[in-house]
Motif scaffolding. Structure first.
Motif, PDB file in Angstrom:
ATOM      1  N   ALA A 254       0.909  -1.255  -0.075  1.00 35.75           N
ATOM      2  CA  ALA A 254       0.143  -0.012  -0.051  1.00 35.75           C
ATOM      3  C   ALA A 254       0.875   1.210   0.028  1.00 35.75           C
ATOM      4  N   LEU A 255       1.823   1.439   0.676  1.00 31.83           N
ATOM      5  CA  LEU A 255       2.902   2.471   0.930  1.00 31.83           C
ATOM      6  C   LEU A 255       3.608   2.518  -0.383  1.00 31.83           C
ATOM      7  N   ALA A 256       4.096   1.507  -0.957  1.00 34.06           N
ATOM      8  CA  ALA A 256       4.501   1.639  -2.472  1.00 34.06           C
ATOM      9  C   ALA A 256       3.632   2.023  -3.273  1.00 34.06           C
ATOM     10  N   GLY A 257       2.697   1.787  -3.270  1.00 35.64           N
ATOM     11  CA  GLY A 257       1.753   2.320  -4.434  1.00 35.64           C
ATOM     12  C   GLY A 257       1.707   3.592  -3.989  1.00 35.64           C
ATOM     13  N   LEU A 258       1.390   4.313  -2.899  1.00 37.63           N
ATOM     14  CA  LEU A 258       1.238   5.595  -2.644  1.00 37.63           C
ATOM     15  C   LEU A 258       2.607   6.257  -3.238  1.00 37.63           C
ATOM     16  N   LEU A 259       3.684   5.924  -2.585  1.00 31.66           N
ATOM     17  CA  LEU A 259       4.968   6.663  -3.035  1.00 31.66           C
ATOM     18  C   LEU A 259       5.089   6.652  -4.670  1.00 31.66           C
ATOM     19  N   LEU A 260       4.874   5.712  -5.352  1.00 27.09           N
ATOM     20  CA  LEU A 260       4.950   5.609  -6.623  1.00 27.09           C
ATOM     21  C   LEU A 260       4.057   6.193  -7.324  1.00 27.09           C
ATOM     22  N   GLN A 261       2.861   6.467  -6.992  1.00 23.10           N
ATOM     23  CA  GLN A 261       1.917   7.440  -7.615  1.00 23.10           C
ATOM     24  C   GLN A 261       2.304   8.812  -7.328  1.00 23.10           C
ATOM     25  N   LEU A 262       2.857   9.364  -6.206  1.00 26.01           N
ATOM     26  CA  LEU A 262       3.385  10.659  -5.895  1.00 26.01           C
ATOM     27  C   LEU A 262       4.488  10.778  -6.920  1.00 26.01           C
ATOM     28  N   ALA A 263       5.410  10.000  -7.001  1.00 26.40           N
ATOM     29  CA  ALA A 263       6.742  10.202  -7.601  1.00 26.40           C
ATOM     30  C   ALA A 263       6.202  10.351  -9.042  1.00 26.40           C
ATOM     31  N   TRP A 264       5.260   9.374  -9.842  1.00 24.08           N
ATOM     32  CA  TRP A 264       4.879   9.876 -11.152  1.00 24.08           C
ATOM     33  C   TRP A 264       4.064  11.160 -11.239  1.00 24.08           C
ATOM     34  N   ARG A 265       3.423  11.370 -10.619  1.00 27.87           N
ATOM     35  CA  ARG A 265       2.552  12.793 -10.513  1.00 27.87           C
ATOM     36  C   ARG A 265       3.582  14.059 -10.540  1.00 27.87           C
ATOM     37  N   SER A 266       4.833  13.739  -9.868  1.00 27.27           N
ATOM     38  CA  SER A 266       5.656  14.762  -9.740  1.00 27.27           C
ATOM     39  C   SER A 266       6.817  14.898 -10.673  1.00 27.27           C
ATOM     40  N   ARG A 267       6.765  13.932 -11.723  1.00 25.01           N
ATOM     41  CA  ARG A 267       7.910  13.778 -12.603  1.00 25.01           C
ATOM     42  C   ARG A 267       8.085  15.128 -13.482  1.00 25.01           C
ATOM     43  N   ARG A 268       9.257  15.339 -13.820  1.00 28.64           N
ATOM     44  CA  ARG A 268       9.543  16.597 -14.625  1.00 28.64           C
ATOM     45  C   ARG A 268      10.615  16.215 -15.629  1.00 28.64           C
ATOM     46  N   ARG A 269      10.522  16.989 -16.911  1.00 25.83           N
ATOM     47  CA  ARG A 269      11.706  16.638 -17.697  1.00 25.83           C
ATOM     48  C   ARG A 269      13.100  17.214 -17.048  1.00 25.83           C
ATOM     49  N   PRO A 270      14.114  16.680 -17.450  1.00 27.74           N
ATOM     50  CA  PRO A 270      15.384  17.074 -16.741  1.00 27.74           C
ATOM     51  C   PRO A 270      16.124  17.945 -17.463  1.00 27.74           C
ATOM     52  N   SER A 271      15.671  19.176 -17.498  1.00 29.15           N
ATOM     53  CA  SER A 271      16.151  20.332 -18.113  1.00 29.15           C
ATOM     54  C   SER A 271      17.385  20.593 -17.098  1.00 29.15           C
ATOM     55  N   PRO A 272      18.459  21.440 -17.548  1.00 31.82           N
ATOM     56  CA  PRO A 272      19.427  21.901 -16.566  1.00 31.82           C
ATOM     57  C   PRO A 272      19.240  22.546 -15.386  1.00 31.82           C
ATOM     58  N   SER A 273      18.251  23.459 -15.546  1.00 31.51           N
ATOM     59  CA  SER A 273      17.692  23.867 -14.311  1.00 31.51           C
ATOM     60  C   SER A 273      16.824  23.419 -13.217  1.00 31.51           C
ATOM     61  N   LEU A 274      16.220  21.985 -13.709  1.00 30.82           N
ATOM     62  CA  LEU A 274      15.510  21.080 -12.962  1.00 30.82           C
ATOM     63  C   LEU A 274      16.051  19.944 -12.732  1.00 30.82           C
ATOM     64  N   ARG A 275      17.429  19.720 -13.071  1.00 31.55           N
ATOM     65  CA  ARG A 275      18.156  18.366 -12.676  1.00 31.55           C
ATOM     66  C   ARG A 275      18.062  17.867 -11.412  1.00 31.55           C
ATOM     67  N   LEU A 276      18.429  18.976 -10.424  1.00 30.70           N
ATOM     68  CA  LEU A 276      18.581  18.466  -9.178  1.00 30.70           C
ATOM     69  C   LEU A 276      17.359  18.005  -8.451  1.00 30.70           C
ATOM     70  N   LEU A 277      16.130  18.693  -9.084  1.00 28.68           N
ATOM     71  CA  LEU A 277      14.732  18.320  -8.551  1.00 28.68           C
ATOM     72  C   LEU A 277      14.574  16.953  -9.065  1.00 28.68           C
ATOM     73  N   ALA A 278      15.140  16.547 -10.421  1.00 31.09           N
ATOM     74  CA  ALA A 278      14.858  15.430 -11.024  1.00 31.09           C
ATOM     75  C   ALA A 278      15.626  14.239 -10.352  1.00 31.09           C
ATOM     76  N   MET A 279      16.694  14.596  -9.688  1.00 33.99           N
ATOM     77  CA  MET A 279      17.534  13.722  -8.771  1.00 33.99           C
ATOM     78  C   MET A 279      16.858  13.335  -7.670  1.00 33.99           C
ATOM     79  N   LEU A 280      16.269  14.301  -7.104  1.00 29.15           N
ATOM     80  CA  LEU A 280      15.624  14.280  -5.837  1.00 29.15           C
ATOM     81  C   LEU A 280      14.362  13.321  -6.008  1.00 29.15           C
TER      82      LEU A 280
END
Length: 408
Positions: A254-280
């Motif tokens: 159940a927790l895995a499903g919640l975490l992976l859903q949050l990770a999917w919803r918060s995905r971003r394209r890894p442009s240079p200005s957002l790479r740190l966020l993508a890494m996190l």
């Protein structure tokens, strides 16, 4: 034009984050190179269980110093307290480094020396916790939730490290192993989830849309503490009832499903200005995968398989979630405090993906036993390369003048 080529010890010792991060970077590289060398050489004499030695060094050798760097850099701002002098941290840092140096030598020469080194490292970590506790106690800030969680995590981490040292000294490796797994969850994982929850909004406007300020944090805190308790109980020789194993699998799923859903919803394209966020966010994805692998492993054990997925969930947690998050958060702080642009440049981005290959290789090796003979040394070598290059870069930054010329 500022000369940034002159590395000086006085600059390294002038600020808490420089001193602690340098110690962490040094141990990050040394522990990675040591383990890669051990795997590549093959025939090495061990005075302590090799798996336990690897686990303790990777979880306790470098992470506590990075924790200390964050605690005494961001902590005073969170708690509205004066900055901490780097001088007050020199003894804990020295104890930590000396302890782990003795531990590495003792692993091959003397179990008592290894236990003594671990006890010294635990003392250094305990002094860091005590120093931060004093700051928290003197604070008049109204929001201290994250600081209290971080203090609890550091206190449990140092206490369990000392417990492991006592287990090694007494010839009871199962105690040291139980303390290792408990510390991985109650010490390191609790630190990371608390820090990520606090810092994620500061990495940009692309924080997960469904991120609940306290509800999600409380759920994760409860989960990591339960995992610590269950892991330690089993390793001490008290098998969990079959029904409890099944409940653990359901909770992890159940927790895995919640975490992976949050990770999917918060995905971003890894442009240079957002790479740190993508890494996190990729690190956050590894946390979800760790719980997913744990759910499968415990479901297999509920069904009758005594081993399950082995160490795959542990490495997804420690190397995937913690390693990726470390790259992002320390990279961000180091860039900002060295007068550089807070972004992941091409080198850091490449090293990060080399780290991902190492993590994937280690997890696959745990799942595919027939390929472990090739994948384990390859993953260790990739991890050592990424860690060493990363440590050399930031180790240089910590001892040189600010790149923007605004001071020293």
């Amino acid at each position: 034009m500022v000369d940034t080529s002159g590395w000086q010890l006085r600059r390294l010792l002038a600020a808490p984050h420089r001193l602690c991060f340098f110690a962490g970077a040094l141990m990050f590289a040394l522990s990675a190179v040591w383990w890669a060398a051990v795997l590549l050489v093959g025939s090495v004499t061990w005075q302590v269980p090799s798996g336990g030695a690897h686990g303790w060094l990777m979880s306790g050798g470098f992470m506590p110093m990075f924790f200390a760097g964050f605690l005494f850099t961001a902590g005073p701002r969170w708690l509205q307290r004066p900055p901490v002098s780097a001088h007050s941290l020199r003894v804990p840092v020295a104890l930590h480094l000396a302890g782990w140096g003795l531990f590495m030598a003792g692993c091959h020469l003397s179990a008592l020396a290894a236990a003594t080194g671990m006890a010294l490292a635990a003392t250094g970590y305990g002094l860091v916790s005590w120093r931060f506790g004093r700051m928290l106690r003197a604070s008049q800030a109204t929001d201290t939730l994250h600081a209290r969680l971080l203090l609890a995590a550091c206190a449990m981490g140092s206490g369990l490290l000392l417990t492991a040292a006592a287990g090694l000294a007494a010839g009871r490796p199962q105690v040291a192993q139980a303390a290792l797994h408990a510390s991985l969850w109650a010490g390191n994982a609790l630190t990371f989830v608390s820090a990520v929850h606090r810092m994620l909004p500061f990495f940009g406007d692309a924080a997960p849309d469904a991120w609940v300020p306290e509800g999600m944090l409380r759920l994760l805190v409860a989960a990591v503490l339960v995992q610590a308790l269950l892991a330690a109980t089993e390793l001490l020789g008290w098998p969990l009832p079959r029904a409890l194993v099944g409940l653990q699998a359901l909770g992890e799923a159940a927790l895995a499903g919640l975490l992976l859903q949050l990770a999917w919803r918060s995905r971003r394209r890894p442009s240079p200005s957002l790479r740190l966020l993508a890494m996190l966010h990729l690190g956050f994805t590894w946390l979800g995968l760790a719980f997913a692998l744990g759910a499968v492993s415990h479901a297999m054990r509920w069904w009758g398989d005594a081993v399950g997925l082995g160490l795959a969930p542990v490495h997804a947690l420690a190397a995937g979630f913690m390693g990726s998050t470390l790259f992002a958060m320390v990279g961000r702080v180091s860039a900002g405090h060295s007068g550089r642009t807070v972004a992941a440049d091409a080198l850091l981005w490449r090293l990060f993906w080399l780290l991902q290959l190492a993590v994937a290789g280690r997890v696959i090796a745990a799942l595919w036993e027939a390929a472990a003979g090739v994948l384990l040394p390859a993953a260790a070598l990739a991890w050592a390369t990424a860690a060493t290059a990363w440590a050399l870069r930031y180790g240089r930054w910590y001892g040189t003048p600010l790149a923007n010329g605004r001071g020293d």
